[in-house]
Write a protein that holds these residues in place. Structure first.
Motif, mmCIF file in Angstrom:
data_model
loop_
_atom_site.group_PDB
_atom_site.id
_atom_site.type_symbol
_atom_site.label_atom_id
_atom_site.label_comp_id
_atom_site.label_asym_id
_atom_site.label_seq_id
_atom_site.Cartn_x
_atom_site.Cartn_y
_atom_site.Cartn_z
ATOM 1 N N ARG A 108 0.837 -1.198 0.000
ATOM 2 C CA ARG A 108 0.000 0.000 0.000
ATOM 3 C C ARG A 108 0.873 1.249 0.000
ATOM 4 O O ARG A 108 1.908 1.313 0.652
ATOM 5 C CB ARG A 108 -0.896 0.001 1.245
ATOM 6 N N THR A 109 0.437 2.263 -0.759
ATOM 7 C CA THR A 109 1.134 3.547 -0.779
ATOM 8 C C THR A 109 0.111 4.657 -0.959
ATOM 9 O O THR A 109 -1.018 4.404 -1.397
ATOM 10 C CB THR A 109 2.195 3.576 -1.905
ATOM 11 N N ASN A 110 0.486 5.844 -0.615
ATOM 12 C CA ASN A 110 -0.393 7.002 -0.776
ATOM 13 C C ASN A 110 0.245 7.964 -1.769
ATOM 14 O O ASN A 110 1.448 8.219 -1.708
ATOM 15 C CB ASN A 110 -0.587 7.746 0.551
ATOM 16 N N VAL A 111 -0.564 8.495 -2.668
ATOM 17 C CA VAL A 111 -0.084 9.484 -3.629
ATOM 18 C C VAL A 111 -1.098 10.613 -3.729
ATOM 19 O O VAL A 111 -2.283 10.436 -3.426
ATOM 20 C CB VAL A 111 0.151 8.866 -5.031
ATOM 21 N N TYR A 112 -0.628 11.765 -4.159
ATOM 22 C CA TYR A 112 -1.517 12.878 -4.439
ATOM 23 C C TYR A 112 -1.795 12.864 -5.941
ATOM 24 O O TYR A 112 -0.886 12.682 -6.745
ATOM 25 C CB TYR A 112 -0.875 14.217 -4.048
ATOM 26 N N ILE A 116 -6.965 0.333 -12.467
ATOM 27 C CA ILE A 116 -6.473 1.286 -13.464
ATOM 28 C C ILE A 116 -5.229 1.996 -12.942
ATOM 29 O O ILE A 116 -4.248 2.175 -13.675
ATOM 30 C CB ILE A 116 -7.574 2.291 -13.854
ATOM 31 N N ILE A 117 -5.244 2.379 -11.690
ATOM 32 C CA ILE A 117 -4.080 3.043 -11.097
ATOM 33 C C ILE A 117 -2.888 2.092 -11.056
ATOM 34 O O ILE A 117 -1.758 2.475 -11.379
ATOM 35 C CB ILE A 117 -4.432 3.601 -9.703
ATOM 36 N N ALA A 146 8.450 2.106 -18.151
ATOM 37 C CA ALA A 146 8.988 3.178 -18.986
ATOM 38 C C ALA A 146 10.277 3.743 -18.411
ATOM 39 O O ALA A 146 11.104 4.287 -19.145
ATOM 40 C CB ALA A 146 7.951 4.291 -19.144
ATOM 41 N N ASN A 147 10.467 3.606 -17.111
ATOM 42 C CA ASN A 147 11.647 4.163 -16.466
ATOM 43 C C ASN A 147 12.654 3.118 -16.045
ATOM 44 O O ASN A 147 13.653 3.428 -15.403
ATOM 45 C CB ASN A 147 11.224 5.000 -15.252
ATOM 46 N N ARG A 148 12.423 1.872 -16.418
ATOM 47 C CA ARG A 148 13.325 0.789 -16.054
ATOM 48 C C ARG A 148 14.642 0.900 -16.818
ATOM 49 O O ARG A 148 14.663 1.251 -17.988
ATOM 50 C CB ARG A 148 12.667 -0.559 -16.364
ATOM 51 N N VAL A 149 15.726 0.585 -16.148
ATOM 52 C CA VAL A 149 17.026 0.531 -16.795
ATOM 53 C C VAL A 149 17.367 -0.938 -16.952
ATOM 54 O O VAL A 149 17.453 -1.680 -15.978
ATOM 55 C CB VAL A 149 18.109 1.249 -15.959
ATOM 56 N N ILE A 200 0.750 2.643 -12.787
ATOM 57 C CA ILE A 200 2.019 2.542 -12.056
ATOM 58 C C ILE A 200 2.945 1.562 -12.765
ATOM 59 O O ILE A 200 4.148 1.823 -12.920
ATOM 60 C CB ILE A 200 1.767 2.120 -10.590
ATOM 61 N N HIS A 201 2.385 0.439 -13.233
ATOM 62 C CA HIS A 201 3.210 -0.543 -13.940
ATOM 63 C C HIS A 201 3.792 0.062 -15.218
ATOM 64 O O HIS A 201 4.980 -0.118 -15.521
ATOM 65 C CB HIS A 201 2.392 -1.796 -14.258
#
Length: 86
Positions: free
Chosen positions: A5-9, A32-33, A43-46, A37-38
């Motif tokens: 679990r995480t909280n985001v604005y 959907i969220i 997209a940012n994976r190296v 996130i996935h």
């Protein structure tokens, strides 16, 4: 798969769009969220290896239309030149 679990604005307009999409697709807003996130994570994976780790022999230039047509025709004729693939 376990989840954390995480909280985001989030922008209220984005949340309204997610709510509408969830109702239309018959899935939860959370799903959907999670999908978003996935996509952001991927997209940012190296990666450990470059996407193109092999090099190929070639003329060092983009082939012309005629080069491509000739290569396709040669391949379609096959190595035996009979007009059918070998």
């Amino acid at each position: 798969m376990s989840m954390k679990r995480t909280n985001v604005y989030a922008d209220p307009e984005d949340l309204a769009i997610i709510k509408e999409a969830a109702a239309r697709r018959g899935i939860s807003e959370a799903e959907i969220i999670r999908q978003g996130i996935h996509l952001a994570a991927m997209a940012n994976r190296v990666w450990d290896e470059p996407l193109f780790s092999r090099t190929f022999e070639g003329p060092g230039r983009t082939p012309s239309k005629e080069d491509v047509r000739n290569a396709v025709a040669d391949s379609a004729r096959g190595e035996n030149g009979s007009g059918t693939a070998a």
